[in-house]
Design a protein around this motif. Structure first.
Motif, PDB file in Angstrom:
ATOM      1  N   SER A 231      -0.910  -9.618  12.376  1.00 45.30           N
ATOM      2  CA  SER A 231      -2.525  -9.991  12.224  1.00 45.30           C
ATOM      3  C   SER A 231      -2.485 -10.543  10.689  1.00 45.30           C
ATOM      4  O   SER A 231      -2.098 -10.205   9.998  1.00 45.30           O
ATOM      5  N   VAL A 232      -3.237 -12.007  10.766  1.00 41.61           N
ATOM      6  CA  VAL A 232      -3.620 -12.185   9.462  1.00 41.61           C
ATOM      7  C   VAL A 232      -5.054 -11.869   9.267  1.00 41.61           C
ATOM      8  O   VAL A 232      -5.455 -12.322   7.874  1.00 41.61           O
ATOM      9  N   LEU A 233      -5.813 -11.064   9.627  1.00 45.76           N
ATOM     10  CA  LEU A 233      -7.067 -10.556   9.415  1.00 45.76           C
ATOM     11  C   LEU A 233      -6.918  -9.692   8.255  1.00 45.76           C
ATOM     12  O   LEU A 233      -6.196  -9.116   7.770  1.00 45.76           O
ATOM     13  N   PRO A 234      -7.990  -9.823   7.116  1.00 42.77           N
ATOM     14  CA  PRO A 234      -8.234  -9.026   6.100  1.00 42.77           C
ATOM     15  C   PRO A 234      -8.457  -7.750   6.237  1.00 42.77           C
ATOM     16  O   PRO A 234      -8.798  -7.122   7.188  1.00 42.77           O
ATOM     17  N   ILE A 235      -7.758  -6.872   5.602  1.00 43.03           N
ATOM     18  CA  ILE A 235      -7.772  -5.213   5.586  1.00 43.03           C
ATOM     19  C   ILE A 235      -9.186  -4.981   4.420  1.00 43.03           C
ATOM     20  O   ILE A 235      -8.722  -5.013   3.383  1.00 43.03           O
ATOM     21  N   ILE A 236     -10.179  -4.675   4.982  1.00 43.84           N
ATOM     22  CA  ILE A 236     -11.189  -4.582   4.209  1.00 43.84           C
ATOM     23  C   ILE A 236     -11.547  -3.150   3.412  1.00 43.84           C
ATOM     24  O   ILE A 236     -12.073  -3.103   2.549  1.00 43.84           O
ATOM     25  N   GLY A 237     -10.600  -2.331   3.937  1.00 41.84           N
ATOM     26  CA  GLY A 237     -10.552  -1.008   3.170  1.00 41.84           C
ATOM     27  C   GLY A 237      -9.587   0.020   4.012  1.00 41.84           C
ATOM     28  O   GLY A 237      -9.358  -0.309   5.195  1.00 41.84           O
ATOM     29  N   GLU A 238      -9.518   1.131   3.350  1.00 42.79           N
ATOM     30  CA  GLU A 238      -8.688   2.135   3.875  1.00 42.79           C
ATOM     31  C   GLU A 238      -9.583   3.432   3.621  1.00 42.79           C
ATOM     32  O   GLU A 238      -9.756   3.858   2.508  1.00 42.79           O
ATOM     33  N   VAL A 239      -9.796   4.355   4.573  1.00 42.48           N
ATOM     34  CA  VAL A 239     -10.368   5.524   4.523  1.00 42.48           C
ATOM     35  C   VAL A 239      -9.313   6.771   4.694  1.00 42.48           C
ATOM     36  O   VAL A 239      -8.566   6.781   5.798  1.00 42.48           O
TER      37      VAL A 239
END
Length: 480
Positions: A231-239
């Motif tokens: 996937s080329v979707l952006p990773i908005i964050g990590e919890v």
């Protein structure tokens, strides 16, 4: 009946000729066997000598004896020399000459034997003519007796030759052979060094194999790189994942030092990332969904709403998951009895379904209420559009909690009202094949401003090894 003297004489001659014929056939078989043995270049040490087959041919016996001797010498030389050795070359030439001589001698002997067989067959044919002249009864009795005696003699002859061949074969090889003389080296078993090495090897190898199989067979999402593979979707964050209960930690930590936790910092980072999705509207709407249940989308929606409320933004959290609602339990806020289902049925107005957080003044929540039989039809109606228009005029930030997009279509119906759509993926829970299938679905591809949030990252991984804050003297520090 008593056989006549003439019949007895004919029978005696016939028996003698049959015995001679049997002997000649046995010799002929041996000559063929010896010829095939020589043509196939087999080891002549194991060949049956002519005398054991009743063949008294001194020339042939001498040639075979010489050939066996040369083969034995060549075998002895090959133990310490190569094939280019002059002695081996000389012996090979002598063996080839002897084989040629033996084959020539065999050819002559076979021809002579065939002539003898032809002569015996002719004589037997003549005797058969004489037998036919005898009286019929004597003729039949004579034939029966001759066949019986012939079979008996042949059987006895074959048994004798079989015994002689077995004796000759047994005489060529010893029953026992000493491979290596016995030696003494002390204690052989147990080998203590080998046992210790085996224990150490098994102690390291078996756990490594088990760990490798466990990791190799795990098809769950473990890293953000797993999402980036397909996937080329952006990773908005990590919890990050914390062992303590962090569901209400942000609300309690609004004005305390304990607010500088890893979990709080991660949602502040997500909050900052959402700020890049700017729009011209006064209100911003963020939709949370996931591929499967249990990936933490409601947990992320609650904490992000509390994070925005701490910025003095009027924040509303809407629970559109009317199939499996869980916000009331996770948020710790008691519902006033009304929810979205009451609004859709006309039993309550918008103001009646809004619940306020007692600890955060700017945080309001709309729960799902009673579970309706047709959530998708309710969401697809005009009432949802009117509801979102009213709420977007009233609040600065709206967080929408929806059902999993990989199971039902409720989330697809709400994406048009959101400025940012966030798909929650949980560490070691979300299967890669399911996530890959959902991200490649045309409906998901058409969702605008879609991002991925990775939830449940272990505390020890990557940048979550430190936490930051301010001490009493307002000095910036890092604490392990």
């Amino acid at each position: 009946m008593d056989v006549s003297y003439q019949g007895q004489m004919i029978l005696t001659q016939s028996q003698e000729l049959e015995e001679q014929k049997s002997a000649l056939l046995a010799k002929l078989d041996y000559y063929s066997y010896l010829n095939d043995y020589i043509e196939s270049n087999r080891d002549m040490q194991e060949v049956i000598v002519p005398t054991s087959m009743g063949i008294e041919d001194p020339v042939l016996g001498q040639l075979i004896s010489q050939l066996s001797t040369l083969n034995a010498e060549r075998s002895a030389l090959r133990f310490n020399a190569t094939t280019e050795n002059p002695n081996i070359t000389r012996i090979n030439a002598s063996i080839d000459n002897l084989k040629s001589s033996i084959q020539e001698s065999l050819s002559s002997v076979i021809s002579a034997t065939n002539l003898s067989l032809n002569d015996i067959n002719n004589r037997l044919y003549n005797l058969s003519g004489q037998i036919r002249k005898l009286p019929g009864t004597e003729q039949r009795l004579l034939n029966i007796e001759r066949s019986r005696q012939m079979n008996n003699e042949t059987y006895t002859f074959l048994l004798t030759k079989l015994t002689e061949a077995q004796l000759a074969k047994a005489a060529n090889r010893p029953d026992n052979e000493i491979v290596e003389e016995a030696i003494s080296k002390g204690m052989v078993v147990p080998d203590q060094k080998r046992s210790v090495m085996l224990v150490l090897l098994l102690g390291l190898f078996l756990p490594a194999v088990v760990i490798f199989i466990k990791i190799f067979s795990n098809d769950k999402v473990l890293e953000t790189d797993d999402v980036k593979e397909f996937s080329v979707l952006p990773i908005i964050g990590e919890v990050p994942h914390e062992r303590k209960n962090g569901k209400v930690s942000l609300a309690k930590a609004a004005n305390s030092y304990n607010g500088n936790t890893i979990l709080a910092e991660s949602f502040r980072s997500i909050r900052t990332s959402l700020g890049y999705y700017s729009n011209q509207k006064a209100s911003k709407t963020v939709l949370f969904t996931s591929t499967l249940p249990g990936e933490g989308k409601s947990f992320c929606a609650i904490n992000l709403a509390k994070s925005f409320a701490q910025l003095n933004k009027r924040t509303l959290l809407i629970e559109f998951d009317m199939r499996r609602p869980s916000l009331s339990k996770q948020s710790g806020i008691t519902s006033n009895g009304n929810g979205l289902s009451a609004f859709y049925t006309g039993d309550a107005k918008v103001e009646d379904i809004i619940n306020k957080d007692s600890e955060l003044e700017n945080l309001h929540i709309i729960f799902a209420g009673h579970i309706p039989p047709n959530p998708s039809e309710l969401i697809a109606g005009e009432a949802t559009k009117r509801l979102m228009e009213q709420l977007q005029e009233k609040y600065d930030m709206i967080i929408i909690d929806t059902p999993p997009v990989g199971i039902v279509a409720d989330a697809h119906l709400l994406t048009e009202y959101a400025d940012v759509n966030v798909m929650v993926v949980r560490h070691n829970v979300t299967p890669k094949p399911v996530l890959k299938m959902n991200l490649r679905d045309e409906k998901v591809k058409n969702i605008p401003h879609l991002s991925v949030l990775v939830n449940g990252i272990p505390f020890q991984r990557k940048e979550y090894s430190y936490k930051y804050g301010y001490d009493a003297n307002s000095k910036y520090f890092a604490k392990n």
